[in-house]
Motif scaffolding. Structure first.
Motif, short mmCIF file in Angstrom:
data_model
loop_
_atom_site.label_atom_id
_atom_site.label_comp_id
_atom_site.label_asym_id
_atom_site.label_seq_id
_atom_site.Cartn_x
_atom_site.Cartn_y
_atom_site.Cartn_z
N TYR A 49 -42.20 36.69 1.20
CA TYR A 49 -41.76 35.97 0.00
C TYR A 49 -42.66 34.75 -0.24
O TYR A 49 -43.08 34.49 -1.38
N LEU A 50 -42.96 34.01 0.80
CA LEU A 50 -43.81 32.82 0.66
C LEU A 50 -45.23 33.19 0.25
O LEU A 50 -45.85 32.49 -0.56
N GLU A 51 -45.73 34.30 0.79
CA GLU A 51 -47.08 34.74 0.40
C GLU A 51 -47.15 35.06 -1.10
O GLU A 51 -48.12 34.73 -1.77
N GLU A 52 -46.09 35.67 -1.59
CA GLU A 52 -46.05 36.00 -3.01
C GLU A 52 -45.87 34.74 -3.87
O GLU A 52 -46.52 34.57 -4.89
N ARG A 53 -45.02 33.87 -3.41
CA ARG A 53 -44.71 32.66 -4.20
C ARG A 53 -45.87 31.68 -4.24
O ARG A 53 -46.13 31.05 -5.26
N PHE A 54 -46.59 31.57 -3.13
CA PHE A 54 -47.67 30.56 -3.04
C PHE A 54 -49.05 31.19 -3.03
O PHE A 54 -50.00 30.56 -2.57
N LYS A 55 -49.18 32.42 -3.53
CA LYS A 55 -50.45 33.13 -3.39
C LYS A 55 -51.57 32.43 -4.14
O LYS A 55 -51.43 31.88 -5.17
N SER A 80 -52.39 17.96 1.16
CA SER A 80 -51.44 17.36 0.22
C SER A 80 -51.67 17.84 -1.20
O SER A 80 -50.83 17.63 -2.08
N LYS A 81 -52.81 18.49 -1.45
CA LYS A 81 -53.10 19.04 -2.77
C LYS A 81 -52.28 20.31 -3.05
O LYS A 81 -52.14 20.72 -4.20
N HIS A 82 -51.76 20.91 -1.97
CA HIS A 82 -51.00 22.14 -2.12
C HIS A 82 -49.51 21.84 -2.26
O HIS A 82 -49.04 20.77 -1.85
N PRO A 83 -48.73 22.76 -2.83
CA PRO A 83 -47.28 22.54 -2.94
C PRO A 83 -46.64 22.39 -1.57
O PRO A 83 -47.04 23.06 -0.61
N LYS A 84 -45.66 21.52 -1.50
CA LYS A 84 -45.04 21.24 -0.20
C LYS A 84 -43.93 22.25 0.10
O LYS A 84 -43.08 22.54 -0.74
N LEU A 85 -43.95 22.74 1.32
CA LEU A 85 -42.94 23.65 1.85
C LEU A 85 -42.35 23.02 3.10
O LEU A 85 -43.10 22.67 4.01
N THR A 86 -41.04 22.89 3.14
CA THR A 86 -40.38 22.34 4.33
C THR A 86 -39.47 23.39 4.95
O THR A 86 -38.65 24.00 4.25
N ILE A 87 -39.66 23.61 6.24
CA ILE A 87 -38.84 24.56 7.01
C ILE A 87 -38.04 23.75 8.03
O ILE A 87 -38.61 22.92 8.77
N ALA A 134 -51.02 30.40 10.71
CA ALA A 134 -51.98 31.41 11.17
C ALA A 134 -52.61 32.14 10.00
O ALA A 134 -53.81 32.47 10.03
N LEU A 135 -51.82 32.40 8.96
CA LEU A 135 -52.32 33.12 7.79
C LEU A 135 -52.86 32.18 6.72
O LEU A 135 -53.25 32.62 5.64
N LYS A 136 -52.82 30.88 7.02
CA LYS A 136 -53.43 29.86 6.16
C LYS A 136 -52.90 29.93 4.71
O LYS A 136 -53.67 29.94 3.75
N LEU A 137 -51.59 29.98 4.59
CA LEU A 137 -51.00 29.93 3.26
C LEU A 137 -51.34 28.59 2.60
O LEU A 137 -51.36 27.55 3.28
N PRO A 138 -51.59 28.60 1.30
CA PRO A 138 -51.98 27.37 0.60
C PRO A 138 -50.77 26.48 0.32
O PRO A 138 -50.34 26.30 -0.82
N VAL A 139 -50.23 25.90 1.39
CA VAL A 139 -49.07 25.02 1.27
C VAL A 139 -49.29 23.77 2.12
O VAL A 139 -50.11 23.76 3.05
N ASN A 140 -48.56 22.74 1.78
CA ASN A 140 -48.47 21.53 2.60
C ASN A 140 -47.19 21.66 3.40
O ASN A 140 -46.10 21.41 2.89
N LEU A 141 -47.31 22.09 4.65
CA LEU A 141 -46.16 22.49 5.46
C LEU A 141 -45.58 21.33 6.23
O LEU A 141 -46.30 20.56 6.87
N GLN A 142 -44.25 21.25 6.20
CA GLN A 142 -43.50 20.33 7.06
C GLN A 142 -42.46 21.15 7.82
O GLN A 142 -41.71 21.92 7.21
N LEU A 143 -42.43 21.03 9.13
CA LEU A 143 -41.42 21.67 9.96
C LEU A 143 -40.56 20.59 10.59
O LEU A 143 -41.09 19.63 11.17
N LEU A 144 -39.25 20.71 10.46
CA LEU A 144 -38.31 19.75 11.04
C LEU A 144 -37.32 20.48 11.93
O LEU A 144 -36.71 21.47 11.52
#
Length: 458
Positions: free
Chosen positions: A452-458, A216-223, A265-275
């Protein structure tokens, strides 16, 4: 697995020399006369997706020359695994050098077949590749793309809302994510009435699938992915031809799950939500009807102009729910409109974005990665075309003009003005075979979106 990652350089495998036409023209005069004469005799000139087998002194296969369009293409070696004789191969130091990521990706996808119901005619050839982070990444990418294709290719009899949920649950378990699902009548209790309305006529209960991963410390990304596991069109029933491939109408969900898999798998620094709203749009006495007015989670009342425009109806509840937690970015992927296919064809997904600069960056990135998408406008003046006289909005436009834009504008009503949002209207299907891309289900835009996500949330 047809790519074997080795700890040291392979030595016994048959060498493949990769060339394009220019590289072959430069290399040919330097080759032994026997090799040069053989290649001339078989007509090899480095043409993309061609190859030539070179015998050794004993008449056995000694080496291979392979033609490519670009050595760095994600499809560079894709024509080889199912056409070369069975055996182990390695890339030669001569000729062009294929980057490790593209080598692993293209070879593994070149070996792909959907063989659940029809066995392979023969095993694919094997590529031995020195292990590296780049090769591992290419292989991971290929496995996710293959899994995405498998989901889309699986007939609806074996890929209903529950089976789609089990696939998401399996991915969640792989990556230590939290899985949950709201099923059937509970959708009404939890205030997802639009998802319930579309899916209620099927004997297979509709559901909202949710997966959460990361800190939850990381920015939230919802897909968000459209999961219509089969689409009859509902009471506005499709023709037989129109219904033939509707097992693929959950292609957005499959691609969303694939993208989420790579993020984890690549452990991006995000708080991921998939719906994934998962339904079957069926015909029964309790099916939702043209002219009905459906309440949504957000509170807007939707007039149903056509029951075959069901994808946007289930997505509106999911997008409203996604927006409630104010993520930094929402991405939805959906096989939403035939209009997008008419405009752009099967190979170019349509991209709608809140910000013009983001859209342009994504188009450029997609062209660079050979995973294209094309920017389409959220043209606000067209909103008057989806106004309803008895509800807030109608799920069809006034006519067929601008159909993909109308659908995107419909979804925009359920995304707050402040919320950053990308909407991808994709086909999720190859209608013609190309190297590494057989006819059937396809992962589209997930390599570009990941970059794009890797660059945005690097």
């Amino acid at each position: 697995m047809t790519v074997q990652l080795t700890k040291s350089a392979p030595s016994a495998a048959i060498a493949i020399t990769v060339v394009d036409r220019a590289a072959f023209k430069e290399l040919a005069p330097k080759l032994p006369a026997a090799t040069r004469n053989w290649l001339a005799a078989v007509g090899f000139d480095g043409k993309p997706d061609s190859h030539a087998l070179i015998p050794d002194a004993e008449g056995k296969l000694g080496q291979v020359f392979a033609g490519v369009e670009r050595a760095a293409s994600p499809w560079a070696l894709a024509a080889l695994p199912q056409t070369l004789p069975q055996g182990a191969y390695q890339l030669s130091d001569a000729g062009l050098q294929v980057p490790a990521e593209q080598a692993a990706l293209s070879w593994e996808l070149g070996a792909y077949q959907f063989d659940v119901y029809k066995p392979r005619r023969r095993p694919a050839a094997t590529l031995q590749l020195l292990s590296s982070p780049e090769a591992q990444r290419g292989l991971a990418m290929a496995h996710v793309i293959a899994a995405t294709r498998d989901l889309v290719n699986t007939p609806a009899e074996h890929m209903g809302p529950d089976e789609l949920a089990q696939a998401a649950k399996h991915v969640a378990k792989q990556h230590g994510a939290k899985f949950s699902a709201i099923v059937g009548e509970d959708l009404l209790k939890k205030n997802f009435p639009a998802i319930h309305a579309v899916g209620r006529a099927s004997t297979r209960a509709p559901r909202l699938i949710e997966l959460n991963w990361g800190s939850s410390k990381h920015p939230k990304l919802t897909i968000v992915g459209k999961g219509v596991c089969f689409d009859t069109g509902g009471l506005d029933m499709k023709s037989a031809d129109g219904m033939r491939q509707m097992k693929k109408d959950m292609g957005g969900a499959a691609n969303a799950l694939g993208l989420a898999s790579l993020v984890m798998a690549l452990k991006l620094p995000v708080n991921l939500q998939l719906l994934i709203p998962a339904v079957e749009n069926s015909v029964a006495g309790n099916a939702y009807r043209p002219g009905d007015v459906i309440k949504t989670r957000q509170g807007l009342q939707i007039e149903i102009g056509n029951t075959d425009a069901e994808g946007r109806v289930i997505l509106c509840d999911a997008l409203a729910y996604a927006s409630e937690s104010k993520p930094e970015l929402i991405i939805d992927l959906a096989t939403l409109t035939g209009a997008a296919r008419i405009a752009l064809g099967a190979q170019l997904p349509a991209l709608f974005a809140k910000h013009m600069d983001t859209a342009r960056d994504l188009v450029d990135l997609g062209l660079k990665l050979d995973d294209p998408l094309w920017h389409m406008p959220l043209w606000a003046p067209y909103k008057e075309g989806i106004a309803s006289s008895i509800g807030d909005i109608v799920n069809t436009g006034r006519n067929a003009l601008g159909g993909a834009i109308n659908a995107a504008l419909f979804l925009e009503y359920f995304v707050p003005e402040y919320q950053d949002w990308l909407h991808v209207d994709l086909f999720a299907w190859n209608d013609v075979a190309r190297a590494g891309r057989p006819v059937g289900g396809e992962a589209q835009t997930i390599r570009t979106l990941l970059a794009y996500l890797e660059e945005r949330f690097k």
